[in-house]
Write a protein that holds these residues in place. Structure first.
Motif, PDB file in Angstrom:
ATOM      1  N   GLU A   1       0.825  -1.201   0.000  1.00 41.37           N
ATOM      2  CA  GLU A   1       0.000   0.000   0.000  1.00 41.37           C
ATOM      3  C   GLU A   1       0.867   1.262   0.000  1.00 41.37           C
ATOM      4  O   GLU A   1       0.537   2.266  -0.651  1.00 41.37           O
ATOM      5  CB  GLU A   1      -0.944  -0.025   1.198  1.00 41.37           C
TER       6      GLU A   1
ATOM      7  N   HIS B   1       1.067   4.272  -2.965  1.00 45.48           N
ATOM      8  CA  HIS B   1       1.054   5.723  -2.739  1.00 45.48           C
ATOM      9  C   HIS B   1       2.210   6.401  -3.470  1.00 45.48           C
ATOM     10  O   HIS B   1       2.023   7.380  -4.201  1.00 45.48           O
ATOM     11  CB  HIS B   1       1.136   5.990  -1.233  1.00 45.48           C
ATOM     12  N   GLU B   2       3.412   5.872  -3.278  1.00 43.46           N
ATOM     13  CA  GLU B   2       4.590   6.514  -3.852  1.00 43.46           C
ATOM     14  C   GLU B   2       4.623   6.405  -5.376  1.00 43.46           C
ATOM     15  O   GLU B   2       5.154   7.294  -6.054  1.00 43.46           O
ATOM     16  CB  GLU B   2       5.866   5.923  -3.243  1.00 43.46           C
TER      17      GLU B   2
ATOM     18  N   GLU C   1      -0.848  14.944  -2.526  1.00 48.65           N
ATOM     19  CA  GLU C   1      -0.806  14.011  -1.400  1.00 48.65           C
ATOM     20  C   GLU C   1      -2.176  13.347  -1.208  1.00 48.65           C
ATOM     21  O   GLU C   1      -2.265  12.144  -0.954  1.00 48.65           O
ATOM     22  CB  GLU C   1      -0.379  14.728  -0.118  1.00 48.65           C
TER      23      GLU C   1
ATOM     24  N   CYS D   1      -2.648  10.737  -4.005  1.00 49.64           N
ATOM     25  CA  CYS D   1      -1.817   9.542  -3.796  1.00 49.64           C
ATOM     26  C   CYS D   1      -2.251   8.776  -2.550  1.00 49.64           C
ATOM     27  O   CYS D   1      -2.191   7.544  -2.517  1.00 49.64           O
ATOM     28  CB  CYS D   1      -0.348   9.942  -3.695  1.00 49.64           C
ATOM     29  N   MET D   2      -2.680   9.502  -1.529  1.00 48.48           N
ATOM     30  CA  MET D   2      -3.168   8.849  -0.322  1.00 48.48           C
ATOM     31  C   MET D   2      -4.423   8.029  -0.601  1.00 48.48           C
ATOM     32  O   MET D   2      -4.651   6.982   0.016  1.00 48.48           O
ATOM     33  CB  MET D   2      -3.432   9.888   0.765  1.00 48.48           C
ATOM     34  N   SER D   3      -5.223   8.494  -1.548  1.00 47.59           N
ATOM     35  CA  SER D   3      -6.428   7.732  -1.885  1.00 47.59           C
ATOM     36  C   SER D   3      -6.070   6.348  -2.398  1.00 47.59           C
ATOM     37  O   SER D   3      -6.831   5.394  -2.219  1.00 47.59           O
ATOM     38  CB  SER D   3      -7.256   8.489  -2.920  1.00 47.59           C
TER      39      SER D   3
ATOM     40  N   ASN E   1      -3.435   4.324  -1.345  1.00 47.76           N
ATOM     41  CA  ASN E   1      -3.172   3.374  -0.267  1.00 47.76           C
ATOM     42  C   ASN E   1      -4.412   3.141   0.593  1.00 47.76           C
ATOM     43  O   ASN E   1      -4.606   2.052   1.140  1.00 47.76           O
ATOM     44  CB  ASN E   1      -1.958   3.772   0.587  1.00 47.76           C
TER      45      ASN E   1
ATOM     46  N   TYR F   1      -5.107   6.122   8.151  1.00 41.97           N
ATOM     47  CA  TYR F   1      -5.713   6.941   7.104  1.00 41.97           C
ATOM     48  C   TYR F   1      -6.984   6.325   6.545  1.00 41.97           C
ATOM     49  O   TYR F   1      -7.937   7.046   6.216  1.00 41.97           O
ATOM     50  CB  TYR F   1      -4.698   7.229   5.998  1.00 41.97           C
TER      51      TYR F   1
END
Length: 210
Positions: free
Chosen positions: A111, A115-116, A132, A135-137, A139, A169
């Motif tokens: 996960e 993101h990365e 951010e 990209c957070m969505s 993971n 998160y």
């Protein structure tokens, strides 16, 4: 998280990771299996997030096609789980997780890679609060997929990659809170210094509210 500063590390190509690093190889394999729930996608987008990939397989293809390296690296800030470095085309995973070889740990690392890879897709060193969020969505959606596929897999996990990362998160994004106050406070604490938008990531109302 995206940074440009390079730390001391041993570079591993994607192929070598598959050959010589079973934790990363297994994490990439699990990443390729991730599929999003349609309901989850609609909800995430309603918050103003735009996931850079439609599933995990797209991310793995992107990693391979762009020869992105993935390795465990020493971080100065131990609360950072992973980072993308434009300068060396590398996803760095905090080396404190290199022995986290339980299946739950493998999933969490997959996960983080997801993101990365979202950051890597832009092919630039710029970053923003909206980026951010986007990209957070990835993971968060990946974590939802794993929770549904492997019941109770994350129960009792106390590593910081769970408690301060992927599990936290997912909870903040999906808990019932009309104003998303806890999520906004967390994002402001972590990323409040970033500008609202960047190339390819137009700021949403949610990002601007932070």
């Amino acid at each position: 998280m995206r940074v440009n500063k390079i730390f001391n590390f041993k570079t591993l190509t994607f192929k070598k990771n598959n050959d010589n690093n079973p934790v990363i190889a297994r994490a990439v394999d699990e990443l390729g299996k991730i599929k999003f729930s349609q309901n989850d996608i609609l909800y995430i987008k309603s918050l103003g997030c735009n996931p850079p990939f439609e599933n995990g397989a797209q991310a793995v293809d992107f990693i391979k096609q762009n020869n992105i390296k993935i390795n465990f690296s020493k971080f100065k800030l131990q609360d950072v789980h992973a980072r993308w470095s434009f300068d060396d085309n590398t996803i760095h995973i905090n080396e404190k997780y290199k022995n986290l070889d339980s299946f739950a740990g493998i999933l969490a690392i997959s996960e983080a890679i997801f993101h990365e890879t979202g950051h890597a897709k832009d092919k630039d060193a710029d970053n923003s609060l909206q980026e951010e969020l986007d990209c957070m969505s990835l993971n968060v959606l990946g974590h939802r997929f794993h929770k549904n596929k492997y019941k109770d897999i994350f129960k009792g996990q106390d590593s910081s990659i769970f408690t301060e990362g992927v599990s936290l998160y997912e909870k903040l994004f999906f808990e019932f809170d009309m104003n998303k106050t806890k999520l906004k406070n967390r994002l402001k604490e972590k990323y409040g210094f970033l500008k609202p938008d960047s190339k390819g990531h137009s700021s949403s109302n949610f990002a601007r509210s932070i």
